[in-house]
Design a protein around this motif. Structure first.
Motif, short mmCIF file in Angstrom:
data_model
loop_
_atom_site.label_atom_id
_atom_site.label_comp_id
_atom_site.label_asym_id
_atom_site.label_seq_id
_atom_site.Cartn_x
_atom_site.Cartn_y
_atom_site.Cartn_z
N ALA A 1 0.81 -1.22 0.00
CA ALA A 1 0.00 0.00 0.00
C ALA A 1 0.85 1.28 0.00
O ALA A 1 0.56 2.20 -0.78
CB ALA A 1 -0.96 -0.01 1.18
N PRO A 2 1.89 1.40 0.84
CA PRO A 2 2.70 2.62 0.78
C PRO A 2 3.37 2.85 -0.57
O PRO A 2 3.48 4.00 -1.04
CB PRO A 2 3.74 2.43 1.89
N PHE A 3 3.81 1.78 -1.22
CA PHE A 3 4.46 1.94 -2.51
C PHE A 3 3.45 2.33 -3.60
O PHE A 3 3.79 3.10 -4.51
CB PHE A 3 5.18 0.65 -2.90
N LEU A 4 2.23 1.82 -3.50
CA LEU A 4 1.21 2.25 -4.46
C LEU A 4 0.88 3.73 -4.26
O LEU A 4 0.69 4.47 -5.23
CB LEU A 4 -0.06 1.40 -4.28
N GLY A 5 0.81 4.15 -2.99
CA GLY A 5 0.59 5.57 -2.74
C GLY A 5 1.72 6.43 -3.25
O GLY A 5 1.50 7.51 -3.81
N THR B 1 -3.05 9.94 -3.01
CA THR B 1 -2.71 8.52 -3.05
C THR B 1 -1.78 8.13 -1.90
O THR B 1 -1.88 7.02 -1.36
CB THR B 1 -2.05 8.19 -4.39
N THR B 2 -0.88 9.03 -1.53
CA THR B 2 0.00 8.74 -0.39
C THR B 2 -0.81 8.62 0.89
O THR B 2 -0.59 7.72 1.70
CB THR B 2 1.06 9.83 -0.25
N VAL B 3 -1.75 9.54 1.09
CA VAL B 3 -2.60 9.49 2.29
C VAL B 3 -3.41 8.20 2.33
O VAL B 3 -3.47 7.51 3.35
CB VAL B 3 -3.52 10.73 2.33
N LEU B 4 -4.02 7.85 1.21
CA LEU B 4 -4.82 6.62 1.18
C LEU B 4 -3.95 5.38 1.36
O LEU B 4 -4.36 4.42 2.02
CB LEU B 4 -5.58 6.54 -0.15
N GLY B 5 -2.75 5.40 0.80
CA GLY B 5 -1.85 4.26 0.99
C GLY B 5 -1.48 4.06 2.45
O GLY B 5 -1.45 2.93 2.95
N LEU B 6 -1.22 5.15 3.16
CA LEU B 6 -0.90 5.05 4.58
C LEU B 6 -2.12 4.64 5.40
O LEU B 6 -2.00 3.88 6.37
CB LEU B 6 -0.35 6.39 5.08
N LEU B 7 -3.30 5.14 5.02
CA LEU B 7 -4.53 4.75 5.73
C LEU B 7 -4.84 3.27 5.57
O LEU B 7 -5.47 2.66 6.45
CB LEU B 7 -5.71 5.59 5.22
#
Length: 280
Positions: free
Chosen positions: A152-156, A193-199
């Motif tokens: 998820a973090p890498f996708l964000g 996208t970074t915020v959603l990846g971290l969430l």
């Protein structure tokens, strides 16, 4: 009605590009899969724990080590029961020549003798194999959660880099007329996208660590129960008396023959004393 989403995140979603929506969709898919595994694993571990406690209480209150096996009452969610059943099947085979309790099981068990330590080793192997299978069942599908928290973090980050590249492209096209209002949608979309990846990643990481700790504790309890079961079977069914057959003496075995090496003479080697004189 006031929105629960922050104004910046809401603004970024309203101005999102197709690439941003695709990455958000992938993150949503990962999140749903991860939470489905987390919730199902939580309820499964709770059910297995309760079933193990129930079976352990019945086993310790039984009058004979094979009493519960003879009753043939399955405990589907108890890992302890599966270990116990595997050990009892192996033990019943060596004691009575059958691996399932029949109508004459109790009567035949009264006249059965004891097994040898080597046969008990086979029973112990059956228990160890059952412990390993139970551990695999407990750890099943945990890879989905691990994949989510690591991906998820890498996708964000991918969405962020993509959005920044689009922003620079817009800045180049606008030239000197570019303003903050022109660049704001692209930058905000890139950060969404970074915020959603971290969430997605942070809750998955917390739940994954909690589940892994619970599974490790249950695997340790499986090993402890297998050791307790092994000790009880060993005291009840294993004959540790020494055999009356004596081992042959070394002289009866004869001296080992040494094969002659090719290309060497058949004369005996000189003694160490003669070898010392020869060097002198």
């Amino acid at each position: 009605m006031e929105s629960f989403i922050s104004p910046g995140l809401q603004y970024g979603l309203e101005h999102s590009t197709l690439t941003c929506w695709i990455i958000c969709g992938i993150l949503a898919l990962f999140s749903v899969t991860s939470w489905a595994v987390i919730l199902s694993k939580h309820f499964l571990l709770s059910r297995v724990h309760k079933a193990n406690l129930s079976f352990l209480r019945e086993y310790r209150e039984s009058n004979h080590a094979l009493e519960l096996y003879q009753q043939r009452e399955p405990h589907e969610f108890s890992s302890f029961y599966h270990i116990y059943h595997a050990a009892c099947r192996e033990m019943s085979w060596y004691l009575l020549g059958e691996d399932e309790p029949g109508t004459t099981f109790a009567a035949r068990l009264q006249g059965a003798g004891r097994i040898t330590p080597s046969q008990m080793s086979a029973v112990q192997v059956a228990m160890e194999r059952s412990v390993a299978e139970a551990a695999l069942r407990l750890e099943a599908r945990m890879g989905w959660v691990a994949t989510t928290l690591s991906s998820a973090p890498f996708l964000g980050l991918l969405g962020t880099v993509w959005g920044i590249l689009d922003t620079f492209s817009t800045l180049t096209s606008a030239g000197s007329t570019a303003t903050l209002a022109t660049l704001a949608p692209g930058i905000t979309t890139a950060l969404v996208t970074t915020v959603l990846g971290l969430l997605v990643a942070i809750p998955s990481m917390v739940c994954y660590n909690a589940l892994v700790n619970r599974i490790r504790g249950m695997v340790v309890r499986l090993d402890n129960f297998a050791s307790e079961l092994n000790a009880g079977f060993d005291r009840t069914f294993v004959d540790h008396r020494f055999s009356n057959e004596a081992l042959p003496s070394m002289s009866a075995l004869g001296s080992p023959s040494m094969p002659a090496f090719a290309g060497t003479s058949s004369s005996p080697l000189p003694s160490p004393k003669h070898a010392v004189h020869a060097r002198a």
